[in-house]
Design an enzyme around this catalytic site. Structure first.
Site, PDB file in Angstrom:
ATOM      1  N   PHE A  91     -34.019  39.572   7.637  1.00 29.58           N
ATOM      2  CA  PHE A  91     -33.248  38.809   8.618  1.00 29.58           C
ATOM      3  C   PHE A  91     -34.068  38.206   9.753  1.00 29.58           C
ATOM      4  O   PHE A  91     -33.501  37.723  10.724  1.00 29.58           O
ATOM      5  CB  PHE A  91     -32.102  39.638   9.223  1.00 29.58           C
ATOM      6  CG  PHE A  91     -30.922  39.783   8.307  1.00 29.58           C
ATOM      7  CD1 PHE A  91     -30.224  38.674   7.866  1.00 29.58           C
ATOM      8  CD2 PHE A  91     -30.517  41.029   7.873  1.00 29.58           C
ATOM      9  CE1 PHE A  91     -29.140  38.793   7.009  1.00 29.58           C
ATOM     10  CE2 PHE A  91     -29.449  41.172   7.016  1.00 29.58           C
ATOM     11  CZ  PHE A  91     -28.755  40.050   6.590  1.00 29.58           C
ATOM     12  N   ASP A  92     -35.385  38.235   9.662  1.00 30.66           N
ATOM     13  CA  ASP A  92     -36.175  37.551  10.696  1.00 30.66           C
ATOM     14  C   ASP A  92     -37.499  37.055  10.108  1.00 30.66           C
ATOM     15  O   ASP A  92     -38.558  37.226  10.710  1.00 30.66           O
ATOM     16  CB  ASP A  92     -36.425  38.476  11.879  1.00 30.66           C
ATOM     17  CG  ASP A  92     -36.765  37.701  13.162  1.00 30.66           C
ATOM     18  OD1 ASP A  92     -36.467  36.492  13.219  1.00 30.66           O
ATOM     19  OD2 ASP A  92     -37.329  38.311  14.086  1.00 30.66           O
TER      20      ASP A  92
END
Length: 217
Positions: free
Chosen positions: A37-38
């Site tokens: 997610f990043d």
């Protein structure tokens, strides 16, 4: 970073494949699937041999490999790399395909050497970078000088990375390839890669602080 060494297209291509293999392991190689997610340049570290390592799992989420969709109480990630479904619920479900989107945006920027809202136009006429570069792909007219390319081989590598990146940032998560498929596409023949549909929804623009491409560890 301003003092990073110049990386050739071949080196960037190897880095792109290395990152893809790392994401494939997180998605399929662990007993519990890890959604990062990043995924962004700041979170890719390079060792002295330019081998990439995925870093900073502060926003990651665990799920079983059987789960295709995960629940999200709030959006997570870095603006400019966040998949549309993470901040817009009616686009599709949040899943490992959200990491695929972030990866696709990142390798497009690796090819272009710029962030997605800076393509040499005036500040008052901001252009979404994938739309800009898509035009050159569908016209089969990648200008080597425009992307800093010097040889025919570099141009072929750039075209392959662009095509794969554009597939990865398709708005509907179901239209994006898995990371296993991404590796297959990168390692396969350029001639068999099809031009994907033009992405019609972008992640929000971001500030210049997020435009660093790769970090040396």
């Amino acid at each position: 970073m301003n003092d990073r060494p110049h990386l050739s297209s071949e080196e960037l291509f190897k880095i792109a494949i290395g990152i893809a293999r790392g994401l494939e392991y997180l998605h399929r190689g662990c007993n519990t699937r890890i959604l990062h997610f990043d995924i962004k340049p700041h979170n890719i570290l390079l060792d002295e041999n330019f081998l990439p390592k995925i870093a900073d799992f502060g926003l990651s989420k665990l799920c079983t490999t059987k789960d295709s969709i995960v629940s999200m109480l709030e959006a997570r990630g870095t603006i400019g790399y966040i998949a549309p479904e993470v901040f817009c619920g009616n686009v599709g479900g949040v899943s490992h395909k959200s990491d695929v989107y972030s990866y696709g945006m990142m390798i497009l920027e690796m090819v272009g050497g710029r962030k997605n809202n800076d393509v040499g136009v005036s500040r008052t006429s901001e252009v979404y970078f994938p739309h800009w570069i898509y035009g050159y792909v569908v016209q089969d007219n990648i200008e080597p000088q425009l992307l800093g390319l010097r040889t025919r081989d570099e141009t072929k590598i750039a075209r392959k990375m662009i095509l794969v990146g554009l597939w990865c940032i398709q708005t509907n998560p179901l239209d994006r390839p898995s990371m296993s498929k991404v590796i297959e596409m990168l390692e396969g023949s350029l001639e068999v890669l099809q031009v994907p549909p033009k992405p019609y929804m972008s992640s929000p623009s971001r500030s210049p602080v997020d435009s660093t491409f790769l970090t040396l560890s």
